[in-house]
Write a protein that holds these residues in place. Sequence first.
Motif, PDB file in Angstrom:
ATOM      1  N   UNK A 154       0.932  -1.147   0.083  1.00 48.61           N
ATOM      2  CA  UNK A 154       0.012  -0.028   0.145  1.00 48.61           C
ATOM      3  C   UNK A 154       0.898   1.151   0.057  1.00 48.61           C
ATOM      4  N   UNK A 155       0.584   2.237  -0.793  1.00 49.95           N
ATOM      5  CA  UNK A 155       1.021   3.599  -0.903  1.00 49.95           C
ATOM      6  C   UNK A 155       0.905   4.380   0.300  1.00 49.95           C
ATOM      7  N   UNK A 156      -0.500   4.358   0.768  1.00 46.97           N
ATOM      8  CA  UNK A 156      -0.743   5.316   1.708  1.00 46.97           C
ATOM      9  C   UNK A 156      -0.666   4.802   3.204  1.00 46.97           C
ATOM     10  N   UNK A 157      -0.475   5.633   3.895  1.00 46.90           N
ATOM     11  CA  UNK A 157      -0.302   5.321   5.362  1.00 46.90           C
ATOM     12  C   UNK A 157      -1.748   5.054   6.095  1.00 46.90           C
ATOM     13  N   UNK A 158      -1.802   3.963   6.948  1.00 44.76           N
ATOM     14  CA  UNK A 158      -3.075   3.736   7.619  1.00 44.76           C
ATOM     15  C   UNK A 158      -3.515   4.912   8.509  1.00 44.76           C
ATOM     16  N   UNK A 159      -4.828   4.960   8.233  1.00 43.56           N
ATOM     17  CA  UNK A 159      -5.385   6.355   9.299  1.00 43.56           C
ATOM     18  C   UNK A 159      -5.055   6.225  10.597  1.00 43.56           C
TER      19      UNK A 159
END
Length: 245
Positions: A154-159
């Motif tokens: 995944x490219x986005x960090x987890x919220x």
Amino acid sequence: MRSNRFRTTGLAATALLAALSLTACTGDDDAAAEKAGAAAPVASTSDQRSSTTGTDTGKTADDNAKDAGSKANAPAENAAGTSKGSGSGTSNAGTSNGNKGNTNSSPVTCTGDNTKVTVSKVSRPINHLLLTATNTGNRPCYAYHAPALRFDDSQAAFPVLRDSMPQAVVTLEPGQSAYASIGLSGEDDMNDLHKGTRLAVYFMPKSNSGSTGSPANLKLPADTYWGNNGFVTYWQTEMDDALTF
């Protein structure tokens, strides 16, 4: 004429007797002198022996005093040597203690380099994972903010769940642990879940910008599914606090 002859004879006899008496006295005096003279050398020899003995005794006493002094000094030197050995030993202990005292115990930032991070499933709350970070270093470390998570590629960090922010920064002494819970998905993710196999856990610096140190790369428990609306909490000092969200 007889009268004069008798007087002359008497005088001669008297003179003879006086001479004999004088000779006798002289003889006695000579005899006494000889005795005194004989006794004097004996006394002198005795004095010489006594004097010689006294001199020898004096030398022996000095020699004995020197020997005694040397013997007395020898234990003192040995004792001093032992004391030096002990001092050396004390000096080493002092150095050892000094090294301990000089050990820098000021806190550092917790990272994947000085912590051991594990991930596990929990029964409650459902659909949650628990992260545990244990300080494996020899200095305290600060677990700043919340961990930054990346599932697989995944490219986005987890919220991050902002409501889970603790009142103070979590500080871990060597051997202590911090906890963060992961809510794997939200209500809107039921039809858009991803199967996860790996998880990268990044530690945040004090500025909460970017990440610091090496991440912890973990293998996820079997059958782990996550969605885009999931969350991760801030680091907590107690496991129960982390699992309340």
